[in-house]
Write a protein that holds these residues in place. Structure first.
Motif, mmCIF file in Angstrom:
data_model
loop_
_atom_site.group_PDB
_atom_site.id
_atom_site.type_symbol
_atom_site.label_atom_id
_atom_site.label_comp_id
_atom_site.label_asym_id
_atom_site.label_seq_id
_atom_site.Cartn_x
_atom_site.Cartn_y
_atom_site.Cartn_z
ATOM 1 N N THR A 265 35.483 -60.492 63.282
ATOM 2 C CA THR A 265 35.990 -60.898 61.974
ATOM 3 C C THR A 265 35.290 -60.063 60.913
ATOM 4 O O THR A 265 34.060 -60.021 60.866
ATOM 5 C CB THR A 265 35.731 -62.395 61.724
ATOM 6 O OG1 THR A 265 36.367 -63.146 62.747
ATOM 7 C CG2 THR A 265 36.250 -62.831 60.375
ATOM 8 N N GLN A 266 36.073 -59.394 60.083
ATOM 9 C CA GLN A 266 35.522 -58.587 58.999
ATOM 10 C C GLN A 266 35.279 -59.459 57.776
ATOM 11 O O GLN A 266 36.004 -60.423 57.536
ATOM 12 C CB GLN A 266 36.480 -57.453 58.630
ATOM 13 C CG GLN A 266 36.639 -56.418 59.719
ATOM 14 C CD GLN A 266 37.640 -55.343 59.347
ATOM 15 O OE1 GLN A 266 38.596 -55.592 58.622
ATOM 16 N NE2 GLN A 266 37.417 -54.146 59.856
ATOM 17 N N VAL A 267 34.277 -59.083 57.000
ATOM 18 C CA VAL A 267 33.937 -59.788 55.767
ATOM 19 C C VAL A 267 33.972 -58.762 54.640
ATOM 20 O O VAL A 267 33.428 -57.668 54.781
ATOM 21 C CB VAL A 267 32.530 -60.413 55.841
ATOM 22 C CG1 VAL A 267 32.216 -61.194 54.569
ATOM 23 C CG2 VAL A 267 32.398 -61.292 57.061
ATOM 24 N N GLU A 268 34.634 -59.109 53.547
ATOM 25 C CA GLU A 268 34.677 -58.211 52.393
ATOM 26 C C GLU A 268 34.761 -59.014 51.112
ATOM 27 O O GLU A 268 35.178 -60.175 51.111
ATOM 28 C CB GLU A 268 35.864 -57.247 52.489
ATOM 29 C CG GLU A 268 37.203 -57.942 52.430
ATOM 30 C CD GLU A 268 38.386 -56.992 52.581
ATOM 31 O OE1 GLU A 268 38.174 -55.778 52.647
ATOM 32 O OE2 GLU A 268 39.506 -57.494 52.630
ATOM 33 N N LEU A 269 34.336 -58.384 50.026
ATOM 34 C CA LEU A 269 34.470 -59.015 48.721
ATOM 35 C C LEU A 269 35.936 -59.041 48.325
ATOM 36 O O LEU A 269 36.684 -58.114 48.616
ATOM 37 C CB LEU A 269 33.685 -58.233 47.666
ATOM 38 C CG LEU A 269 32.168 -58.218 47.798
ATOM 39 C CD1 LEU A 269 31.562 -57.335 46.716
ATOM 40 C CD2 LEU A 269 31.600 -59.608 47.727
ATOM 41 N N THR A 270 36.337 -60.089 47.647
ATOM 42 C CA THR A 270 37.673 -60.140 47.058
ATOM 43 C C THR A 270 37.623 -59.324 45.756
ATOM 44 O O THR A 270 36.532 -58.986 45.278
ATOM 45 C CB THR A 270 38.056 -61.593 46.710
ATOM 46 O OG1 THR A 270 37.103 -62.086 45.755
ATOM 47 C CG2 THR A 270 38.095 -62.483 47.951
ATOM 48 N N PRO A 271 38.770 -59.028 45.173
ATOM 49 C CA PRO A 271 38.729 -58.367 43.855
ATOM 50 C C PRO A 271 37.895 -59.162 42.843
ATOM 51 O O PRO A 271 37.153 -58.576 42.060
ATOM 52 C CB PRO A 271 40.204 -58.288 43.458
ATOM 53 C CG PRO A 271 40.928 -58.190 44.772
ATOM 54 C CD PRO A 271 40.133 -59.107 45.693
#
Length: 146
Positions: A104-110
């Motif tokens: 599962t990848q984790v990234e900041l939202t806009p």
């Protein structure tokens, strides 16, 4: 970590984005603080996690949950709880890795990237404005009228 498309941004020294330079500087500041003072007094895993995610985004990399847990320095349960809170706040998102469905990848939202950019702009602002005092105003613990 996998690559994502290159991002356009204002460039700082060395060709990196100004945002990336500021995020890296904030990370170095945190490391210096931890070396000078007892680390347990200065813990802010959410801030550190958001910095790591912003740096990964600016470098066109992605982090998976396992990476984030490792980088946090927390036990897995605490790190996952923190991810849950940040996701519920709309600052980050988790998605299935398209290349490996076990990850599962984790990234900041806009919204998360915007919040971090604003925080770093404020942190490194060399020209403070009157609407954001450098110190909090005087505090009183007395009820009003006394």
């Amino acid at each position: 970590m996998t690559g994502t498309p290159k991002r356009d941004a204002v460039r700082g020294t060395g060709g990196e984005s100004l945002l990336l330079a500021r995020a890296r500087q904030a990370r170095r500041l945190r490391a210096t603080m931890a070396a000078v003072m007892p680390p347990s007094l200065l813990l802010d895993p959410a801030w550190d996690l958001m910095l790591d995610l912003l740096i990964a985004f600016e470098q066109c990399e992605s982090l998976c949950v396992k990476d984030v847990v490792y980088l946090s320095g927390e036990n897995p349960t605490s790190a996952l709880r923190r991810l849950d809170k940040l996701q519920a706040s709309g600052l980050l998102r988790r998605t299935v890795d398209p290349h490996d469905h076990r990850r599962t990848q984790v990234e900041l939202t806009p919204a998360g990237r915007d919040a971090m950019a604003r925080m770093l702009d404020h942190l490194f602002d060399l020209h403070p404005t009157d609407d954001a005092p450098a110190r909090p105003g005087p505090r009183s613990f007395r009820p009003e009228g006394l």
